[in-house]
Scaffold this motif. Sequence first.
Motif, PDB file in Angstrom:
ATOM      1  N   GLU A  97       0.828  -1.211   0.000  1.00 54.88           N
ATOM      2  CA  GLU A  97       0.000   0.000   0.000  1.00 54.88           C
ATOM      3  C   GLU A  97       0.856   1.252   0.000  1.00 54.88           C
ATOM      4  O   GLU A  97       0.434   2.301  -0.488  1.00 54.88           O
ATOM      5  CB  GLU A  97      -0.901   0.004   1.242  1.00 54.88           C
ATOM      6  N   VAL A  99       3.594   1.771  -1.664  1.00 54.27           N
ATOM      7  CA  VAL A  99       3.939   2.113  -3.049  1.00 54.27           C
ATOM      8  C   VAL A  99       2.737   2.696  -3.760  1.00 54.27           C
ATOM      9  O   VAL A  99       2.820   3.713  -4.468  1.00 54.27           O
ATOM     10  CB  VAL A  99       4.455   0.855  -3.775  1.00 54.27           C
ATOM     11  N   ALA A 100       1.563   2.032  -3.543  1.00 54.84           N
ATOM     12  CA  ALA A 100       0.340   2.556  -4.168  1.00 54.84           C
ATOM     13  C   ALA A 100       0.049   3.971  -3.676  1.00 54.84           C
ATOM     14  O   ALA A 100      -0.369   4.845  -4.446  1.00 54.84           O
ATOM     15  CB  ALA A 100      -0.836   1.626  -3.853  1.00 54.84           C
ATOM     16  N   ALA A 101       0.293   4.169  -2.358  1.00 54.79           N
ATOM     17  CA  ALA A 101       0.073   5.507  -1.799  1.00 54.79           C
ATOM     18  C   ALA A 101       0.989   6.518  -2.450  1.00 54.79           C
ATOM     19  O   ALA A 101       0.557   7.636  -2.791  1.00 54.79           O
ATOM     20  CB  ALA A 101       0.318   5.481  -0.290  1.00 54.79           C
TER      21      ALA A 101
END
Lengths: 253, 227
Positions: A97, A99-101
């Motif tokens: 998450e 990295v996604a963030a």
Amino acid sequence: MLSRLVLRAAPAALRALPPPPLAVGVLHTTRQLHTTQQSLAPLPPLPEKGGEVRHGLIPEEFFQFLYPKTGVTGPYMLGTGLVLYLLSKEIYVVNHETVAAACILSVIIYAVKRFGGDVAAFADKLNEEKMAKALAVKNEAIDNLQTAIDNEKKEQWRVEGRTYLFDAKRNNVAMLLEANYRERLMMVYNEVKKRLDYQVAMQTLKRQKEQDHMIQWVEKNVVQSITPQQQKESIAKCILDLKALSKGAQATV
Amino acid sequence: MNLSFFDQFMSPSMLGIPLILISMLFPMLLFPSPNSRWVSNRYSTLQLWFMHLITKQLMTPLNKKGHKWAIILMSLMIFLLTINLLGLLPYTFTPTTQLSMNMALAFPLWLATLLTGLRNQPSASLGHLLPEGTPTPLVPALILIETTSLLIRPLALGVRLTANLTAGHLLIQLISTATITLLPIMPMVSFATATILFLLTILEVAVAMIQAYVFVLLLSLYLQENI
């Protein structure tokens, strides 16, 4: 039991109190109920700019709050320390998450930085157009009224010159009448002249006819009266005259 | 927090209290009610402009009776748009990934359009089952096909939204996991995967907005046929 005592003693105690002064009642009736102007209009104006924010998220007041104790770098140290604390104690675990963030936050930050000003200008433009429309209506109304005022003044000025207008009209009418009269006079004169000319022409014609007739009659009679004897004598005389003339002419040449 | 891939799709609850209602009502907080000023702040102006834009866009093809649906369709649009976009933030739960919620939205609204059509103009409504200009031998088969397509509409609406969002979120999770796992092993591949993730995020933003719009657009189309 004690409560029952209090309860039984309460009315007597209350009656023992001095009665409320008359001034209180008067005060209640004369007190103004609405002391503040609690009307809905005019609304207080909106502030010109929004609250100051640093890095788009943290209000400036936070930095000002920490400034006396920790100076300029205080809030940044706090932030860094907090992040490192969360990471090192694994209160916040770095997982997928994160990295996604990072991706979505970078998209958001890019969008805000790139389009933020344009969107704000667009919103301001919408408001400006709204106000401009209302102002345009007001200005148009003012212009219309001004034109109406000017027209009215012009009409009033025109009214002052009405005597000249009437004089001009009167003169005009008189001239028309005069012209008409003269025209008719001319017509009469022409008609009369035509008739007199006719009479004159008739007389001239008659006299001419008479003269012609007389000349013709005289000529006819003269031609008739020429006898053959006279004709021969006149011809011989003419020949003698001619001869004399020819002699005279030859001599001169 | 060890998150598996499907934790994000679990209905959130804290100490046994389901938080799904709060997560569905949260978008309401992001939209201030337009205040009573004539010229208001930028946010309200933009919000109003945006609402006007999509209302005009969606309601123009409808006749006057259809304009009664404006409020529900517009609020549905804003609801779905906000929920979809907020779901892209990390660690957020997206209610629209739940098939239950999407079916709960799609089925009653579709059924309402169908019943409106059948009640007010039954023959015209049923006439939509046969497209114009079909050759006569094909008519029975086509009517069956059209009826099937009619009855499958709510399912399609719900599942479309669910599948798109779920697939998108799942892809983001998978590719970000790949990025993080590859980071110590092959950094350059990890960087390439991060680029893919970046592009995917942009795609997901677009998909979030498009799916909300498509949901409401299809409902308005079904309404157009039937009102």
